[in-house]
Design an enzyme around this catalytic site. Structure first.
Site: not given
Ligand code: GLU
Length: 527
Positions: A265-266, A261-263
């Site tokens: 990933r970043i 998920s973007k969360r």
């Protein structure tokens, strides 16, 4: 064995990470850094940090600082980089314009790249058209054949432009050390933009020039860059320079085998630090994102990884990001710390939550990793009572077994430092009794009263876990008639105000006689 590894001579490896400082220092980058570092270490090579900040709008100093800080925290050291320099610097792309200029001028002179004056509107219209006929989106080639005069006229007229690569239409093949031969048709991408102007290359061109100039021997990077490799190979061919060897690491996937998920990933590695994960946990965890030793062994320090890591054991399929494994590993490292060290790591969290106040040298917080602790006395914020470091160590020791991350410690032990506990009489009653609540409450009140009387008889000098346990268990056996919980459950709730905690005897010992009795009295009053 990977063929290429057989030929490596110690000292000749030069690898790099080349992050763009446009966001947090995330897990993917940390994993790439670790694998490159381990590979270099294994062969006594060099690990280089290059900052790819050609996108001035999106690049921020704070992200660059975070990358450096994160790597240092993990213990991943680089031999050449923007902070320490090296023989092939500068190591920040924004400072390498003069170098790029030479290469771009040469490419222009040799007709390998050309000026493109197409407007964004024209490009967009062409893109829409290609999509409507289900063709890959690529440049039409409109400006490829502009005459020198036309180019001069446009430039003189101040028309904005980019520089495009005259991509040869052909099959590009390269060998990935892990995946074997990879083929790609250059038609898919066509004439890509390679520079904004004569000294500002975009990623692909800057990367090719830098990897060559910095004598990079192997590029180890994420699978998401596989599509860039053919472009970089064609650019290197146009520049008549040698390309490094390539290895693309597997994608990091979530537990459903979907893209992370973007969360996640970043999420910054420094967030994990703040949550109370140790650098050794992160290293151990990162190593398994795409690699495994081929044995059951799960615990690896950075040093053992240097010995045992091998590119041979990297997998091709996606690497699973398993948060439970991360917690489990951290729990392992928490248990392996001495209580003195663990307390030292927990202190900043307790102080930040204002449960305790250090009595002097507050400015020493948070202590640097591995710093010697010198504060010996603390005050409990709510009661003003003074406690020693040794006392805190005993409290934290109760939770060493079950603690998963340091940031959890305040909520696990806050009841030791609270004046009033906030809990309901339903909690005192427990869940499992099917009788009328009033009847159960009466019984509990009685049991707590008996516990209080039993404890009152114990002299402060004998207020030790073993003695408390002996007396209370005896009482619980008698009163509970086979169900010790009838005394021990409400007693534990009375002392902690919560459903789960360490055992009542250890807690009572650390609370001391006075507080223990006071809390039991308060519980009785609730019923
Ligand atoms: N700047 C690129 C990135 O951050 C580097 C990719 C590469 O390693 O070539 O993804």
């Amino acid at each position: 064995m990977i063929e290429e590894l057989k030929l490596i001579r110690p000292g000749e490896i030069r690898v790099r990470i080349a992050p763009s400082p446009t966001g947090p220092f995330h897990i993917g980058l940390a994993r790439t850094a670790l694998f490159n570092y381990l590979f270099a270490q294994k062969y006594q090579g060099s690990f280089i940090l290059r900052i790819e900040d050609t996108n001035i709008k999106r690049s921020k100093k704070r992200w660059e600082n975070e990358i450096l800080e994160g790597l240092k925290w993990l213990g991943i050291e680089w031999q050449e980089g923007p902070d320490c320099g090296g023989s092939y610097g500068p190591y920040r792309q924004s400072e390498r314009k003069e170098i790029y200029k030479k290469y771009i001028e040469k490419l222009l002179k040799e007709g390998e790249i050309y000026y493109c004056f197409c407007t964004p509107e024209e490009l967009e219209a062409h893109r829409q058209y290609l999509m409507s006929i289900s063709q890959p989106v690529r440049y039409s080639g409109k400006c490829r054949e502009l005459s020198d005069q036309e180019v001069k006229r446009n430039l003189a007229g101040g028309k904005s432009y980019v520089l495009r690569f005259k991509t040869l239409l052909k099959k590009v093949s390269f060998k990935d050390m892990l995946r074997g031969k990879i083929d790609c048709q250059s038609e898919i991408f066509g004439d890509i933009v390679v520079a904004k102007d004569i000294s500002t290359p975009l990623y692909n061109l800057a990367c090719v020039i830098d990897d060559y100039e910095m004598k990079i021997t192997h590029i180890i990077r994420g699978e998401d860059h596989i599509s860039n490799t053919p472009k970089q190979i064609l650019l290197a061919e146009a520049l008549k320079i040698k390309t490094p060897k390539y290895l693309h690491l597997p994608l990091i996937l979530d537990q459903d085998r979907a893209k992370l998920s973007k969360r996640d990933r970043i999420k910054s590695v420094l967030e994990y630090k703040k949550d109370g994960f140790f650098p050794e946990t992160m290293i151990n965890f990162l190593a398994f994102l795409g690699w495994n030793p081929g044995t059951q062994k799960e615990i690896f320090s950075l040093n053992t990884l240097v010995q045992e890591f091998s590119l041979d054991k990297i997998q091709k399929s996606g690497a699973e990001f398993n948060p439970q494994k991360l917690d489990w590993l951290n729990g392992f490292y928490i248990r392996s710390k001495s209580i003195e060290k663990l307390t030292e790591f927990c202190l900043p969290y307790l102080i930040e939550k204002q449960l305790i106040i250090p009595q002097f040298k507050t400015e020493q917080y948070p202590p640097a990793y591995g710093a010697e602790i010198i504060i010996q006395k603390f005050k409990i914020k709510e009661t003003g009572e003074e406690i020693s470091l040794n006392y805190l160590q005993k409290v934290i020791a109760l939770y060493q077994e079950r603690l998963k991350k340091l940031s959890e410690i305040p909520e696990l032990i806050d009841f030791f430092f609270q004046k009033e506990l906030d809990y309901s009489k339903e909690l005192l009653r427990g869940m499992s009794d099917a009788r009328q609540p009033e009847i159960v409450e009466k019984e509990i009140k009685n049991n707590l009263d008996k516990a209080k009387k039993t404890l009152q008889k114990i002299k402060p000098g004998n207020w030790k876990k073993e003695n408390l346990e002996k007396s209370l268990l005896k009482l619980a056996e008698e009163v509970g008639k086979g169900d010790r919980g009838k005394v021990l459950w409400p007693l534990r709730v009375a002392l902690t105000g919560r459903e789960a905690s360490a055992g009542p005897f250890e807690i009572a010992e650390l609370l001391g006689k006075e507080k223990t009795l006071e809390r039991i009295k308060k519980a009785i009053k609730k019923l």
